[in-house]
Write a protein that holds these residues in place. Structure first.
Motif, short mmCIF file in Angstrom:
data_model
loop_
_atom_site.label_atom_id
_atom_site.label_comp_id
_atom_site.label_asym_id
_atom_site.label_seq_id
_atom_site.Cartn_x
_atom_site.Cartn_y
_atom_site.Cartn_z
N PHE A 81 43.54 42.56 38.87
CA PHE A 81 42.23 43.09 38.50
C PHE A 81 41.38 43.35 39.74
CE2 PHE A 81 37.75 42.21 37.66
CZ PHE A 81 37.48 43.21 36.73
N VAL A 82 41.36 42.39 40.66
CA VAL A 82 40.57 42.55 41.88
C VAL A 82 41.09 43.73 42.70
CG1 VAL A 82 40.00 41.45 44.09
CG2 VAL A 82 39.84 40.15 41.98
N PHE A 83 42.40 43.92 42.71
CA PHE A 83 42.98 45.03 43.46
C PHE A 83 42.71 46.37 42.77
CE2 PHE A 83 46.61 47.88 44.18
CZ PHE A 83 46.52 48.02 45.56
N LEU A 84 42.79 46.42 41.44
CA LEU A 84 42.68 47.69 40.72
C LEU A 84 41.24 48.11 40.43
CD1 LEU A 84 45.58 47.39 38.14
CD2 LEU A 84 45.48 48.84 40.17
N ALA A 85 40.31 47.18 40.39
CA ALA A 85 38.93 47.52 40.02
C ALA A 85 38.32 48.60 40.92
CB ALA A 85 38.06 46.28 39.98
N PRO A 86 38.44 48.51 42.25
CA PRO A 86 37.87 49.58 43.07
C PRO A 86 38.65 50.90 42.97
CG PRO A 86 38.41 47.67 44.44
CD PRO A 86 38.90 47.40 43.07
N ARG A 87 39.92 50.82 42.60
CA ARG A 87 40.75 52.03 42.59
C ARG A 87 40.69 52.77 41.25
NH1 ARG A 87 42.13 48.40 45.92
NH2 ARG A 87 43.20 48.78 47.88
N LEU A 88 40.75 52.02 40.14
CA LEU A 88 40.74 52.65 38.82
C LEU A 88 39.36 52.65 38.17
CD1 LEU A 88 43.95 51.15 37.16
CD2 LEU A 88 43.67 53.39 38.20
N LEU A 146 43.35 43.77 32.34
CA LEU A 146 43.22 42.32 32.43
C LEU A 146 43.21 41.69 31.04
CD1 LEU A 146 42.79 39.76 34.13
CD2 LEU A 146 40.34 40.21 34.00
N ALA A 147 42.48 42.31 30.10
CA ALA A 147 42.45 41.79 28.73
C ALA A 147 43.85 41.85 28.11
CB ALA A 147 41.45 42.57 27.88
N LEU A 156 50.72 29.95 34.84
CA LEU A 156 49.60 29.89 35.77
C LEU A 156 49.74 30.95 36.85
CD1 LEU A 156 47.05 28.53 36.91
CD2 LEU A 156 48.56 26.99 38.16
N ALA A 157 50.95 31.09 37.38
CA ALA A 157 51.18 32.11 38.42
C ALA A 157 50.96 33.51 37.86
CB ALA A 157 52.59 31.97 38.98
N LEU A 158 51.39 33.75 36.62
CA LEU A 158 51.17 35.06 36.00
C LEU A 158 49.68 35.32 35.77
CD1 LEU A 158 54.14 35.19 33.48
CD2 LEU A 158 53.86 36.55 35.56
N ALA A 159 48.94 34.29 35.36
CA ALA A 159 47.50 34.46 35.15
C ALA A 159 46.80 34.76 36.48
CB ALA A 159 46.90 33.21 34.51
N LEU A 160 47.18 34.05 37.54
CA LEU A 160 46.59 34.31 38.85
C LEU A 160 46.96 35.71 39.33
CD1 LEU A 160 47.09 30.87 40.60
CD2 LEU A 160 44.97 31.85 39.71
#
Length: 129
Positions: A102-109, A118-119, A92-96
């Motif tokens: 993903f939220v951190f990398l989406a605006p950057r990458l 993420l997939a 669960l911690a790894l999934a979170l």
């Protein structure tokens, strides 16, 4: 009283019913750049929600017609050991962490590379035992 199968079907139907009737707006305006013959933007969310609602209701009906008996392939439930709970909490911690990444990398990458990562994380987490 609802048995496991009936409760499962009810929760599936409830989830997709809430999505269909509460989350998807009644009228989604068609943007001007979409041609008139193309399906509206809310077509696929509605289609998936209607199918999910129908499958949840079908699951409830099938359990009701079988007399409420559990499926023969269902194994007996045994409580999880402390080691299994620890593994579940780690996953669960790894999934979170994957979603936070993903939220951190989406605006950057960008969306596509972040979604691919993420997939990949989801496949690795689903395959780990």
């Amino acid at each position: 009283m609802l048995n496991k199968g009936m409760l499962r079907g009810f929760l599936i139907a409830l989830f997709f019913g809430v999505v269909l009737f509460a989350l998807i707006p009644i009228h989604v305006p068609r943007p001007s750049f979409i041609p008139g013959f193309a399906p509206p933007p809310d077509m696929w969310p509605r289609t998936v929600s209607i199918l999910g609602l129908a499958l949840g209701i079908l699951a409830m009906v099938l359990v009701a017609l079988s007399g409420g008996r559990a499926a023969p392939e269902e194994a007996e439930y045994s409580p999880a050991s402390p080691a299994e709970w620890r593994n579940r909490l780690i996953r669960l911690a790894l999934a979170l962490a994957a979603f936070a990444g993903f939220v951190f990398l989406a605006p950057r990458l960008g969306f596509l590379p972040s979604s691919m990562l993420l997939a990949l994380a989801a496949f690795i987490l689903a395959g780990a035992s």
